[in-house]
Each structure stands twice: as C-alpha cells, then as structure tokens.
Design a protein around this motif. Structure first.
Motif, PDB file in Angstrom:
ATOM      1  N   THR A 197      27.430  46.725  39.097  1.00  0.00           N
ATOM      2  CA  THR A 197      27.106  45.769  38.212  1.00  0.00           C
ATOM      3  C   THR A 197      25.873  46.032  37.539  1.00  0.00           C
ATOM      4  O   THR A 197      25.697  45.386  36.348  1.00  0.00           O
ATOM      5  N   TYR A 244      37.062  48.118  44.531  1.00  0.00           N
ATOM      6  CA  TYR A 244      36.354  48.127  43.433  1.00  0.00           C
ATOM      7  C   TYR A 244      37.503  47.832  42.449  1.00  0.00           C
ATOM      8  O   TYR A 244      37.497  48.626  41.460  1.00  0.00           O
ATOM      9  N   ASP A 267      37.488  46.215  39.649  1.00  0.00           N
ATOM     10  CA  ASP A 267      37.013  46.210  38.340  1.00  0.00           C
ATOM     11  C   ASP A 267      36.507  47.446  37.665  1.00  0.00           C
ATOM     12  O   ASP A 267      35.955  47.729  36.667  1.00  0.00           O
ATOM     13  N   LYS A 299      36.231  51.590  37.092  1.00  0.00           N
ATOM     14  CA  LYS A 299      36.757  52.844  36.505  1.00  0.00           C
ATOM     15  C   LYS A 299      36.588  54.029  37.405  1.00  0.00           C
ATOM     16  O   LYS A 299      35.298  54.403  37.540  1.00  0.00           O
TER      17      LYS A 299
END
Ligand code: ADP
Ligand code: MG
Length: 695
Positions: A476, A510, A512, A514
C-alpha cells in the motif's frame, strides 16, 4: 625425485583397478598416483587398541576379542526369512559381557564362524531389548601366535567412496602406491622440520594414511598441513613483496574526468569509497599491474567505485573490461553505466552470449579498433574471438563466481592489465590471510548515508499470516517485495512447482498487486523484461528462485521473503537480504522456516536475525560450517587445502607466515643451499592449489 604431487602414473596400472573403478576414481578427481595420495581419509577407525567387551557401552564401536558361544535363528522359521544370530562372549573374563551378532543376509556365517573359537571383532554396538547387539561387524579368526589379523592392531583410514570404490580397494591401491615410491622428496628444509618438530614428507604421508597410533596420525597431518600452509604463504607473499617494492611512491590525483563525474553525483561518496578510490588510483598509476580485491558488504557501493576508477585511466586512451557473473547482472551494470557515464562522452559496449550475428560482429570490430572505451559483459568477454585494442584494466564483479582459468583468460588479453576483483561475500580474516596474501585488499565498511539496517524476522508456520499482512502494508506504500524459494537442484522440477504454487497462492493473497514469476528456466529475454518491469514499478513483487541472489539493485524493494530459509547457506541468505535495504526506506527480511530445524540451521537463522554485518556473518559461517565445506563447490573458488584447517590451524598459519616472511626477507630468490629444497619443490610440484576451478 618423487614429489608427492608429481607422480603422473595412471591409477589404471594398479592392481584391481578396472574400468568401473577407473570411472569411479575419475568422479572424485583421481587419475594419477599423486591424485590418489592426496585423497584425504574422511576419518580413521582406531583398531589399535583391543578393549574388553564388558567395557563397551551403547552406541560405541567395539574392537575386541570374543569367543563364539552359540548359533541360533530368529524370524520366520520356514523359508529364507530367518536370520542367523551368533552369540559371543568376552574372552578376557572381565564382567560377563555378551553380544548378539545379527547376521542379516549373512546366514552363511554359520559355516565359517565356529562355536568355541576366538575371533577379533570390529563393529558398532547398540543396546536393544536389554541386550547388546551388533549387525554391522567384521570378524577375523585369532591366530595361535597372537599376531593381529591384517585389519587389526592399527588405525584404518576411511576414504570417501564413490560408485564401485570400496575401502578395501582404496586401501590396497594406496598401499601399492606407497610401496612403489621408495622415498618422497622432502619439501621442507631440515632446520624447519627440527624447529617445529615435523616429520619428513616421506614419513608424514605414510603415517597420515596408515598410522599406527593417533599420535602418528596427528604428527603426519600436522606436517602435511604446515607444508601446505607454508607454500601457500610463500607464493602469496612473494607476489606481494614484488608488488610493494615496485609500486611508485607518492600521491595519485583524480583526473578531470573523475572529478567532473563525482561532482555530478546526487550524493556524496562514503569515507571508505574515497579511501578505496585512493588506493586503487595509486595502484593504477604504479608500475606493477594492480591486483586488488575490493570487498564490501552488499549495498556498500562497490560498483560506483569501479566506474570512477575506470575513469582514472580512460583519459590515456586505454580500454576497460567490466565482467559480471550473469547476463542479468551484466545488463544491469551496462544500463547503470549508460545512465552514469554516457553524458561524459564515454563509449560503452555490452557484450554477452546473447548478442548475436551482425550486431556481434560490429561490436567486436569496434572493440578491436579501439572505438569502445568500456566493454561490459559476461564471460563472453574472454572468448577467443574478442580482441581488444588496448585493454588496460579489468574489473570483475562478484569475483567468487569466476574460476581462476576464466580470470586468467581475460587477463591474458591485455599485456597484464590492472585487475580489480569485487566481492560482496566478505572474505573472513583467516581466508584473506592465506589465500589472498597476494592480493591487496580495499574494504568498504561504511554504508551510504541514510541506510537503515534491514529488520529481520524469523517466521514459523504459525506466524505466516502476520507476515503476509506486513508485506501487504508495504504494497500500500508502493514498496516492492521479493518472494524467494530455494533452488533445490537444477534437474528436479520440484522447486519449480513450489514457485508456481506459491505464485498462485500469492495472487489470491494479494488480489490487487501485480506480480511475476521468475526462475532460471526462463530465457534471458524473459528474465530481463520481468526485471525491467519490476524496476519501473509496474510489478509489485517477484516470486523467484534464487536467481535474484546476486547484485540486483532495485532500491524501492523493501521486503525480502525467503521460504525454506533453513535450506540456504549464510552467505546466500545475506546476499538475498542485501537485495533490500538499498535506499533510505526501512526494509524487512522474513526468514520462513519449517518447524524441524537442525541445530546448524537454527544457528544460521539466529546469526541472520542478530546481524546485518556481512563480515561478522562470514566469520560465523566459517565457524558453523567448519572449513571442510569451504572447499566445497558453492563457496569455493578460493582454495583447496587438503590437510590444513582454516579454523583449527590458526597457530600453524601464523608460523607459516612468519617463516615465509623471514625467508623472503633473507633469501628472496631461494638461492641459499638450505632453501634449495623449497626452490625445487616450487618448480617441480608446489604443495597447494591456490584456487579451484569452478564452472
Ligand atoms: P554493491 O555492488 O556494493 O552491492 P552498489 O554498487 O550496487 O552496491 O550500490 C548500491 C546502491 O547504492 C546503488 O543504487 C548505488 O547507486 C548507491 N550508492 C552507491 N554509493 C552511494 C553513496 N555514497 N551514497 C548513496 N548511495 C550510493
Ligand atoms: Mg554489486
């Protein structure tokens, strides 16, 4: 003259060595008599002293005289499954020691081992069901005259085995070779031998393989170890002595090009970078070719020192070769060099195996004509097709990855160019004393300003989830991570499956973020493209085998997660952890381990948790693993000591250094009569290999 190390006769001339044994010998590197003599026993079995059976306790080796009491059988009565059990008793009458010999697969012993007879017994004894048992044993009939059978009353060498080799065969071959050589030429002056209570080379090698007592064994080993260390020091210090005498005195000043470059850096150089640069400059300006090791912990900024030092000689129209161990690393260096150096008008070229055809031809031509200043590449740089116009300076990154032959091939391309070796695997003091005696060493200990030590967590299965959360928090903040799996072996697919599973698992963890999967089986272009995306920040994390181990420099990565951390060696762990903590960001390393840890693994992980200091870690590594491992494949490239131990023989190392110094100070040409044996040994068969060749 028969030197221990110049007996070139083939082992195939020895009795009992047929095609199969020849191949097995070859597999452990043995082709000649000398090779065989240099095979070190892994241990010795002490059968010199016969002990009463009654005094032998659980889990001990019995070396004793016994009388056969009875034969019986156990297991299924019918068929072939039943097993002979021979009960023997102590002949000395001390206590009522009895022992059951379980003859698995050896029921035929019923015929040969007779009740009432006396035998010498050697075997490993353990206690089961209230009785002493032994299933691995050797029995030899006692003779009337009381002489020991051949295999008794002595200390027997236990050699490392391979393929069709057996202890019997190796011992027999060793005896035969020792028998064929009348006298091994002495490798140490007699005064030295006397002063340190050493044996002659001849006595030493014979006693080392077939000692009568433990004292003899130690005496033989000490002599051989000292000899090895003495020559190592001598050769090493001889180079150094020459170098020091001929190096020009006086300060060397930075060139305009260097100064311009340094001024433009967005940060200031560390104190150690500055002092290393000074040392390198002096070498470069000196008359003797430089031979220097630049050692510095991961992230200490070695590469920058290398580039600046290259600038020091470029103004003279010379060429510089910069060699990295892998294509990935070479490319990374080439890219950073392009950013750093192109604006100064320096002409760079990138040459690896994957540069092909026309492009390659043009590049080679430019190098040969002197239209390139710095050539960056892999070992492709020293293939025969590469001709330099004026190669003056060779820089080798992560030098421990290169074999000495490759190194020589490159240094032979210029007229003895200056050589800078860089290593992030710090060399422990004992090693630098011995092996690198002939290298000058510059050390980067200070880290670039603002670096925070990496925080290391040990993670067991129960705390795995907390780790995933912590890493998620880093995502984040737009920081990046590496998830690393051990590469168990190249042929097996299991590790690959692990990485693949992990990759899928993490995708769910995870959703979200990449990610990409990277491992050694991907082709070079794919790897490069993935790393580039990662570097540019379009990937949040990499799931990887240890291909990211060395050198990769991506400052925004703050998390290193190492799975099965217990399977990695300390230096690999340290290298991996060094991929993070490369900027002012706080970084984290998670060492995930399975619940069953060996003591050694526990020690390694503890060292990692406690310290970020590569020098400390390297010393600990040496202590934990012991020196044997050091000559093993992975870490090696340094040296191959047969008899001496880097951890246990420090005292001998010191003496060897002192003696080598004295001799070089008083008789550097080894011309005095009492040094003749040293001169001859050096030219005929020097007692050590300074470095091993690894691929
Ligand atoms: P090493 O090869 O010793 O592991 P690098 O040469 O790759 O380390 O340097 C690590 C990073 O630190 C690079 O990004 C480099 O640009 C940077 N760096 C080098 N010297 C300094 C310095 N004096 N101050 C700040 N950053 C530096
Ligand atoms: Mg580096």
């Amino acid at each position: 003259m028969d030197y221990l190390r110049n007996l070139k006769q083939s082992i195939t001339t020895l009795s009992g060595v047929g095609p199969a044994a020849t191949v097995s010998y070859q597999e452990i590197g043995i082709e000649t008599y000398s090779d065989l003599l240099l095979l070190s026993p892994r241990s010795w079995e002490d059968r010199s002293e016969v002990r009463a059976l009654g005094s032998i306790v659980d889990n001990e080796m019995a070396n004793t005289l016994v009388e056969v009491v009875s034969h019986s059988y156990f297991g299924l009565r019918t068929g072939k499954k039943r097993t002979l059990k021979i009960i023997v008793r102590d002949v000395s009458g001390e206590g009522d020691g009895r022992l059951s010999l379980l003859c698995f697969g050896r029921n035929f012993l019923e015929k040969t081992i007779k009740i009432g007879r006396i035998y010498y017994l050697y075997g490993s004894v353990s206690r089961h069901h209230g009785e002493l048992q032994c299933s691995q044993f050797e029995l030899y009939p006692a003779t009337e005259d009381g002489d020991f059978p051949k295999q008794f009353g002595k200390i027997l060498p236990i050699y490392p085995l391979r393929g069709s080799l057996s202890q019997r065969l190796i011992r027999k071959n060793m005896q035969e070779v020792l028998g064929k050589v009348k006298y091994f030429t002495n490798e140490l002056p007699e005064e030295m031998q006397a002063e340190y209570h050493l044996l002659s080379t001849d006595e030493a090698i014979r006693k080392y393989h077939f000692p009568k007592t433990l004292e003899e064994l130690n005496h033989g080993r000490k002599t051989l170890a000292y000899t090895e260390l003495f020559y190592l020091q001598l050769v090493a210090r001889r180079h150094k002595g020459l170098q020091q005498r001929l190096t020009k005195q006086g300060p060397s000043i930075p060139t305009t090009l260097e100064l311009k470059f340094i001024e433009n850096l967005p940060f200031s150089l560390t104190r150690d970078q500055l002092s290393s640069l000074k040392e390198i400059r002096e070498d470069l300006d000196g008359e003797m070719p430089m031979n220097r090791l630049l050692q510095g912990d991961v992230g200490s900024g070695k590469t920058l020192v290398a580039w600046i030092s290259a600038l020091h000689i470029l103004s003279t129209g010379a060429q510089v070769a910069f060699m990295a161990p892998t294509e990935l690393l070479a490319r990374q260096h080439a890219e950073s060099a392009a950013t750093l150096l192109s604006s100064l008008g320096i002409r760079l070229a990138f040459l690896t195996g994957s540069v092909k055809n026309k492009e390659r031809k043009l590049l080679l031509q430019a190098i040969a004509e002197g239209n390139v200043d710095i050539i960056i590449g892999t070992h492709a740089l020293f293939s025969a097709e590469v001709a330099f116009k004026n190669l003056r300076y060779v820089i080798i990154d992560e030098q421990h990855r290169f074999g000495v032959e490759q190194r020589l091939a490159l240094t032979q391309k210029g007229s003895v160019p200056d050589l800078l070796l860089m290593t992030a695997t710090p060399i422990p003091r004992t090693l630098s004393l011995t092996v690198f005696g002939n290298l000058n060493v510059s050390t980067l200990k200070t880290m670039p300003e603002g670096r925070k030590p990496v925080i290391t967590h040990l993670v067991n299965e129960q705390s795995r989830n907390r780790m995933y959360q912590a890493v998620g928090v880093e995502f984040t903040r737009s920081h990046q991570a590496y998830f690393v799996y051990p590469r168990i072996d190249d042929s097996g697919q299991s590790d690959l499956r692990d990485v693949t599973n992990m990759y899928e698992f993490l995708k769910n963890q995870y959703p979200d973020a990449k990610s990409a999967l990277i491992h050694s089986k991907l082709d070079e272009d794919a790897k490069v493209s993935i790393l580039r995306q990662y570097q540019q920040g379009s990937l949040d994390y990499l799931v990887s085998t240890s291909v990211v181990e060395v050198g990769i420099d991506i400052p925004n990565a703050t998390c290193m997660i190492i799975e099965h951390a217990e399977r990695f060696g300390l230096s690999a762990l340290h290298q991996l952890r060094g991929r993070v903590g490369r900027s002012e960001l706080q970084s984290y390393c998670f060492l995930v381990f399975s619940n069953e840890l060996t003591d050694e693994a526990k020690q390694r992980l503890t060292v990692m948790k406690e310290s970020n200091d590569g020098f400390y870690i390297a010393e600990q590594d040496l202590l934990i693993r012991g020196p044997g491992e050091l000559t093993g494949k992975r870490q090696s490239g340094y040296l191959k000591l047969v008899y001496a131990s880097l951890t246990d023989d420090l005292a001998l190392i010191e003496i060897a250094r002192k003696e080598a110094d004295t001799i070089l100070a008083t008789d550097p040409g080894l011309l005095l009569p009492h040094n003749t044996c040293i001169r001859n040994t050096l030219s005929e068969a020097p007692p050590f290999e300074a470095e091993t060749n690894e691929a």
